[in-house]
Design a protein around this motif. Structure first.
Motif, mmCIF file in Angstrom:
data_model
loop_
_atom_site.group_PDB
_atom_site.id
_atom_site.type_symbol
_atom_site.label_atom_id
_atom_site.label_comp_id
_atom_site.label_asym_id
_atom_site.label_seq_id
_atom_site.Cartn_x
_atom_site.Cartn_y
_atom_site.Cartn_z
ATOM 1 N N ALA A 53 55.061 2.741 15.279
ATOM 2 C CA ALA A 53 54.712 2.437 13.879
ATOM 3 C C ALA A 53 55.745 1.512 13.237
ATOM 4 C CB ALA A 53 54.575 3.726 13.074
ATOM 5 N N LEU A 54 56.098 0.437 13.940
ATOM 6 C CA LEU A 54 57.113 -0.488 13.426
ATOM 7 C C LEU A 54 56.609 -1.283 12.224
ATOM 8 C CD1 LEU A 54 58.759 -1.845 16.701
ATOM 9 C CD2 LEU A 54 59.367 0.144 15.323
ATOM 10 N N ARG A 55 55.321 -1.589 12.191
ATOM 11 C CA ARG A 55 54.775 -2.305 11.024
ATOM 12 C C ARG A 55 54.910 -1.437 9.768
ATOM 13 N NH1 ARG A 55 50.937 -3.529 15.165
ATOM 14 N NH2 ARG A 55 50.942 -5.746 15.718
ATOM 15 N N ARG A 56 54.581 -0.159 9.922
ATOM 16 C CA ARG A 56 54.696 0.755 8.782
ATOM 17 C C ARG A 56 56.159 0.921 8.376
ATOM 18 N NH1 ARG A 56 51.944 6.142 10.062
ATOM 19 N NH2 ARG A 56 53.911 6.598 11.103
ATOM 20 N N ALA A 57 57.057 0.977 9.379
ATOM 21 C CA ALA A 57 58.482 1.110 9.082
ATOM 22 C C ALA A 57 58.986 -0.105 8.317
ATOM 23 C CB ALA A 57 59.268 1.290 10.377
ATOM 24 N N ALA A 58 58.561 -1.293 8.741
ATOM 25 C CA ALA A 58 58.993 -2.521 8.070
ATOM 26 C C ALA A 58 58.514 -2.555 6.623
ATOM 27 C CB ALA A 58 58.465 -3.736 8.832
ATOM 28 N N LEU A 59 57.251 -2.207 6.413
ATOM 29 C CA LEU A 59 56.729 -2.175 5.039
ATOM 30 C C LEU A 59 57.440 -1.131 4.202
ATOM 31 C CD1 LEU A 59 52.881 -2.702 5.469
ATOM 32 C CD2 LEU A 59 54.435 -4.086 4.097
ATOM 33 N N GLY A 60 57.801 -0.012 4.832
ATOM 34 C CA GLY A 60 58.531 1.034 4.117
ATOM 35 C C GLY A 60 59.871 0.524 3.619
ATOM 36 N N GLU A 62 48.706 -10.177 -0.012
ATOM 37 C CA GLU A 62 47.239 -10.149 0.000
ATOM 38 C C GLU A 62 46.725 -9.045 -0.917
ATOM 39 O OE1 GLU A 62 45.692 -9.766 3.905
ATOM 40 O OE2 GLU A 62 46.172 -11.822 4.491
ATOM 41 N N GLU A 63 47.370 -7.876 -0.879
ATOM 42 C CA GLU A 63 46.954 -6.754 -1.721
ATOM 43 C C GLU A 63 47.231 -7.024 -3.189
ATOM 44 O OE1 GLU A 63 48.707 -3.180 -0.262
ATOM 45 O OE2 GLU A 63 47.670 -3.271 1.673
ATOM 46 N N GLU A 64 48.220 -7.871 -3.476
ATOM 47 C CA GLU A 64 48.539 -8.228 -4.865
ATOM 48 C C GLU A 64 47.679 -9.381 -5.361
ATOM 49 O OE1 GLU A 64 52.456 -8.932 -6.265
ATOM 50 O OE2 GLU A 64 53.296 -7.127 -5.366
ATOM 51 N N GLY A 65 46.896 -9.969 -4.451
ATOM 52 C CA GLY A 65 46.089 -11.117 -4.834
ATOM 53 C C GLY A 65 46.857 -12.420 -4.833
ATOM 54 N N LEU A 121 60.706 -2.605 3.013
ATOM 55 C CA LEU A 121 60.466 -3.589 1.957
ATOM 56 C C LEU A 121 60.089 -2.919 0.646
ATOM 57 C CD1 LEU A 121 58.482 -6.285 3.980
ATOM 58 C CD2 LEU A 121 60.913 -6.275 3.397
ATOM 59 N N ARG A 122 59.228 -1.913 0.727
ATOM 60 C CA ARG A 122 58.813 -1.218 -0.508
ATOM 61 C C ARG A 122 59.997 -0.542 -1.188
ATOM 62 N NH1 ARG A 122 54.551 3.151 -0.677
ATOM 63 N NH2 ARG A 122 55.174 2.984 -2.858
ATOM 64 N N ILE A 123 60.826 0.133 -0.397
ATOM 65 C CA ILE A 123 61.975 0.842 -0.980
ATOM 66 C C ILE A 123 62.892 -0.140 -1.694
ATOM 67 C CG2 ILE A 123 64.071 2.138 -0.436
ATOM 68 C CD1 ILE A 123 62.477 3.455 1.871
ATOM 69 N N ILE A 124 63.197 -1.262 -1.036
ATOM 70 C CA ILE A 124 64.119 -2.236 -1.619
ATOM 71 C C ILE A 124 63.516 -2.902 -2.854
ATOM 72 C CG2 ILE A 124 65.290 -4.431 -1.216
ATOM 73 C CD1 ILE A 124 65.639 -3.592 1.698
ATOM 74 N N VAL A 125 62.261 -3.321 -2.751
ATOM 75 C CA VAL A 125 61.640 -4.065 -3.851
ATOM 76 C C VAL A 125 61.331 -3.166 -5.037
ATOM 77 C CG1 VAL A 125 59.598 -5.397 -4.533
ATOM 78 C CG2 VAL A 125 60.700 -5.836 -2.332
ATOM 79 N N GLU A 180 63.299 13.283 1.901
ATOM 80 C CA GLU A 180 62.897 11.933 1.512
ATOM 81 C C GLU A 180 63.018 10.914 2.635
ATOM 82 O OE1 GLU A 180 64.041 12.103 -3.256
ATOM 83 O OE2 GLU A 180 65.409 11.157 -1.839
ATOM 84 N N GLN A 181 63.672 11.267 3.734
ATOM 85 C CA GLN A 181 63.902 10.291 4.806
ATOM 86 C C GLN A 181 62.603 9.706 5.348
ATOM 87 O OE1 GLN A 181 64.952 11.912 8.779
ATOM 88 N NE2 GLN A 181 64.805 13.932 7.825
ATOM 89 N N TYR A 182 61.491 10.452 5.279
ATOM 90 C CA TYR A 182 60.218 9.993 5.834
ATOM 91 C C TYR A 182 59.364 9.248 4.807
ATOM 92 C CZ TYR A 182 61.460 13.134 9.652
ATOM 93 O OH TYR A 182 62.110 13.759 10.697
ATOM 94 N N MET A 183 59.854 9.132 3.580
ATOM 95 C CA MET A 183 59.095 8.435 2.548
ATOM 96 C C MET A 183 59.366 6.935 2.614
ATOM 97 S SD MET A 183 59.671 10.835 -0.771
ATOM 98 C CE MET A 183 58.930 12.441 -0.945
ATOM 99 N N PRO A 184 58.341 6.092 2.415
ATOM 100 C CA PRO A 184 56.922 6.456 2.255
ATOM 101 C C PRO A 184 56.277 6.654 3.625
ATOM 102 C CG PRO A 184 57.179 4.080 2.062
ATOM 103 C CD PRO A 184 58.558 4.641 2.249
ATOM 104 N N LYS A 185 55.390 7.649 3.714
ATOM 105 C CA LYS A 185 54.728 7.948 4.981
ATOM 106 C C LYS A 185 53.510 7.064 5.215
ATOM 107 C CE LYS A 185 56.159 12.806 4.915
ATOM 108 N NZ LYS A 185 55.695 14.224 4.877
ATOM 109 N N PHE A 186 52.944 6.559 4.120
ATOM 110 C CA PHE A 186 51.730 5.736 4.226
ATOM 111 C C PHE A 186 51.657 4.822 3.014
ATOM 112 C CE2 PHE A 186 50.876 9.942 2.470
ATOM 113 C CZ PHE A 186 50.352 9.630 1.234
ATOM 114 N N ALA A 187 50.729 3.883 3.051
ATOM 115 C CA ALA A 187 50.581 2.937 1.944
ATOM 116 C C ALA A 187 50.293 3.680 0.647
ATOM 117 C CB ALA A 187 49.455 1.956 2.241
ATOM 118 N N GLY A 188 51.076 3.379 -0.379
ATOM 119 C CA GLY A 188 50.876 4.025 -1.668
ATOM 120 C C GLY A 188 51.600 5.341 -1.828
#
Length: 682
Positions: free
Chosen positions: A472-479, A530-533, A481-485, A425-433
């Protein structure tokens, strides 16, 4: 106006399968755009893409541009006659043909006329040349003695406008009406009469399915049919389907078999080997378990398909044998034994080895695990084992399986199930969604790994720049945020970044790294929303108050979004803007404590009383994270605020009165600002 169908086909050697759709789409869009600019109408456009051809059919294309009205202003009517004649000559007329037009700056010569539209046949060669030159081809090649360049050698060009050949020369080839059939089934020319005959002629005569989508669905249905015949279900990966579609002009699905002994290897290894190396589709049974079968797509309809199947079975056997050998060999040494060897593997020159990174991850993951109620010992063990599978032969051969193989090897070594799961699981999420880590240990390790990378790269002055983001720091940052939220974790981002930064020393920009990463990560919310509108203004209104807990940030933004749906929202936003403007002009901040005895006007008494009544309830809701409820309560202030600004002069002459009225505005601002800066909203 008369119309004609137009067919353009570019025939080449086999095009790169990964680029086929991109080239086809770009060709079609460029032609469409240029036709629009030329004011040429049509009823439809259809794209065709196959391994050896790109084609476009434009239906009912105008045979000629429409005539165009022209108006040109010339010199002043007072200018010398020679100047006027020169202007007339440039327009192709005599001086008598010019008109004089009165303007607010005086009278001027004007030419008004009509430009006759050009024939479409005159315009199309340049349109095609421009479209081909603009295709997204990273590296062009030359062939034979030609000086022409394209992604692959060009062999033929078909250009038919109606039933006539459009004479042009593109990439060194003269246009004609002859296409070519399948390389093996019909290696001959196919003479085309008009555009409408194109797809049918290639299909029936040339054994070529020219339409990418038709060929793709043909492959899909064949694969599903073969799987049903065997008694299994084909797992169809859309990317693989696109790739095999780009490799075949006349696809034929054939099912083969491999030895059941290979099923002892983790199925992901077998699937990846079949997919990446052989472009095979795999099958699963009713329990979703891998079956010892595969489906390959052949580019010929063989008279003896069993020979083709046997050839594929012969090829796949050593591939799977290698995978099995790697897996069995790797199991002989426990994962933990590879930790020492990671000291010789560099993560990043200035940030040290992968072993050093594992130790930093461990230190951070243990603290995160404690904060979220996880097992600290599990987090420690999983962190140390997390990168060990990078040194296994299986992962060296199949890099996409990092983490997953660590999971299998950890289970084989007798590690705790949650520890093994966390390695995966350490690499999750690997991509958006993508899925998120499900275990608390996996969450701790996944967060610690990303935070370590983010802080480390910023601390050596290597943040993302423009489109460049090698780590891939942008992807890491979003990862993060997604995990926490999405797991609704009450974690403070500033605190986590401080913990991660404490594991480093002697880096040039370490002192400011945590704060820089914090701001960088808050900026990621702009794209998230933006993706949430959720509008940029809402993001900015929350960003202004800098909440450091990601879950809190999102809850505030969603509450503000709901607030804007209220009937009173526009008025309250306008009121907050006025308050913010007034307070911003003050030389020094004012107290937010209201002296009720100094309130004299009815409007200020009403607003002051309303603030006193709401303050406790709103503060309680804000502290509890009920931002939507707090804003709903504050919406009741609409009428008192509107009346206050209509009837009360804030900057009264008497200092005490003025300061007290400013205190009213300051308290009003503070109540809203406890959630977001509403004045930032449009």
């Amino acid at each position: 106006m008369s119309t004609k169908d137009f067919l353009f086909e570019l025939g080449t050697e086999e095009l790169p399968p990964g680029a086929l759709l991109t080239l086809s789409d770009a060709l079609g869009k460029s032609i469409e755009s240029q036709l629009k600019d030329a004011q040429l109408s049509y009823t439809g456009i259809e794209l065709f893409a196959a391994p050896r051809r790109l084609a476009v059919i434009i239906s009912a294309l105008d045979a000629q541009q429409p005539d165009r009205s022209i108006e040109k202003r010339g010199p002043s009517a007072k200018a010398p006659e020679q100047a006027a004649k020169g202007f007339a000559g440039s327009c192709g007329v005599s001086l008598e043909d010019l008109e004089i037009e009165a303007t607010d700056k005086g009278d001027y010569y004007v030419y008004r006329g009509t430009e006759e539209g050009k024939a479409t046949s005159e315009l199309l060669p340049a349109i095609l040349e421009t479209a081909l030159a603009g295709l997204p081809i990273p590296k062009r090649m030359r062939w034979a003695a030609s000086r022409m360049e394209f992604v692959r050698p060009v062999k033929w060009i078909v250009a038919l406008l109606g039933d006539e050949v459009l004479n042009c020369s593109l990439l060194g080839i003269e246009s004609g009406r002859k296409s070519r059939g399948h390389r093996f089934h019909y290696p001959h020319d196919i003479e085309l009469i008009n555009a409408k005959d194109y797809a049918e002629a290639l299909l029936n005569t040339g054994k070529v399915v020219a339409s990418f989508e038709a060929r793709k669905e043909m492959i899909r249905s064949q694969v599903l049919a073969e799987a049903a015949r065997i008694g299994g279900t084909a797992e169809i990966d859309e990317d693989l389907l696109d790739e095999v579609c780009a490799l075949n002009e006349w696809p034929v699905a054939l099912a083969g078999r491999f030895e059941e002994r290979f099923l002892e290897v983790p199925e992901q290894v077998l699937i990846l080997s079949m997919k990446e190396n052989q472009k095979y589709f795999h099958l699963v049974d009713s329990n979703n378990k891998l079956m010892p079968y595969f489906i390959t797509i052949s580019n010929i309809e063989s008279k003896d398909p069993q020979q083709v199947i046997a050839g594929n079975e012969k090829v796949i056997r050593p591939r799977l044998a290698d995978a099995a050998f790697f897996f069995e060999t790797d199991k002989k040494a426990p994962l933990i034994n590879r930790l020492e060897k990671l000291k010789s593997v560099v993560f990043q020159n200035e940030l040290g080895t992968v072993a050093a990174k594992a130790e930093r991850i461990e230190a951070t993951a243990k603290q995160i695990a404690a904060k979220i109620g996880g097992n600290v010992e599990f987090a420690s063990r999983a962190s140390l084992l997390a990168k060990c599978d990078l040194l296994t032969d299986t992962v060296y051969e199949f890099t996409e399986l990092q983490g997953l193989m660590g999971y299998h090897f950890a289970l084989h070594d007798g590690e705790e199930t949650e520890v093994a799961q966390a390695i995966y699981e350490q690499y999750m999420p690997k991509f958006a969604g993508d899925d998120l880590p499900a275990t608390k240990t996996g969450i701790a390790v996944a967060l610690a790994d990303r935070l370590d990378t983010l802080v480390g790269l910023f601390a050596i002055n290597q943040p993302p720049t423009g489109s460049k983001d090698p780590f891939a720091l942008r992807r890491a940052a979003l990862g993060v945020l997604r995990i926490i939220v999405e797991h609704e974790l009450d974690l403070d981002l500033k605190e986590l970044l401080s913990i991660a930064a404490s594991n480093y020393s002697d880096l040039p920009a370490l002192d400011n790294a945590a704060e820089q990463v914090f701001e960088f990560m808050l900026e990621r919310f702009r794209f998230w929303f933006e993706e949430e509108g959720i509008s940029a203004e809402i993001y900015l209104s929350v960003h202004e108050v800098r909440p450091s807990k990601p879950l809190d940030f999102v809850r505030r933004a969603r509450a503000v979004s709901k607030f804007l749906e209220l009937e009173s929202a526009a008025s309250l936003v306008a009121g907050n803007k006025r308050v913010a403007n007034i307070l911003a002009k003050l030389e020094s901040p004012v107290t937010a404590v209201i002296d009720q005895s100094l309130l004299s006007d009815a409007a200020e008494i009403e607003l002051g009383s309303a603030l006193v009544n709401l303050q406790s309830a709103v503060s309680t809701m804000t502290a509890a994270g009920d931002y939507q409820g707090a804003l709903q309560s504050l919406a009741d202030l609409r009428t008192p605020i509107d009346r206050f600004f209509e009837e009360v002069r804030v900057m009264a002459d008497e200092e005490q009165i003025r300061n007290n009225r400013l205190a009213v505005l300051s308290q009003l601002h503070a109540l809203f600002y406890g959630i977001a800066d509403i004045s930032k909203l449009a």
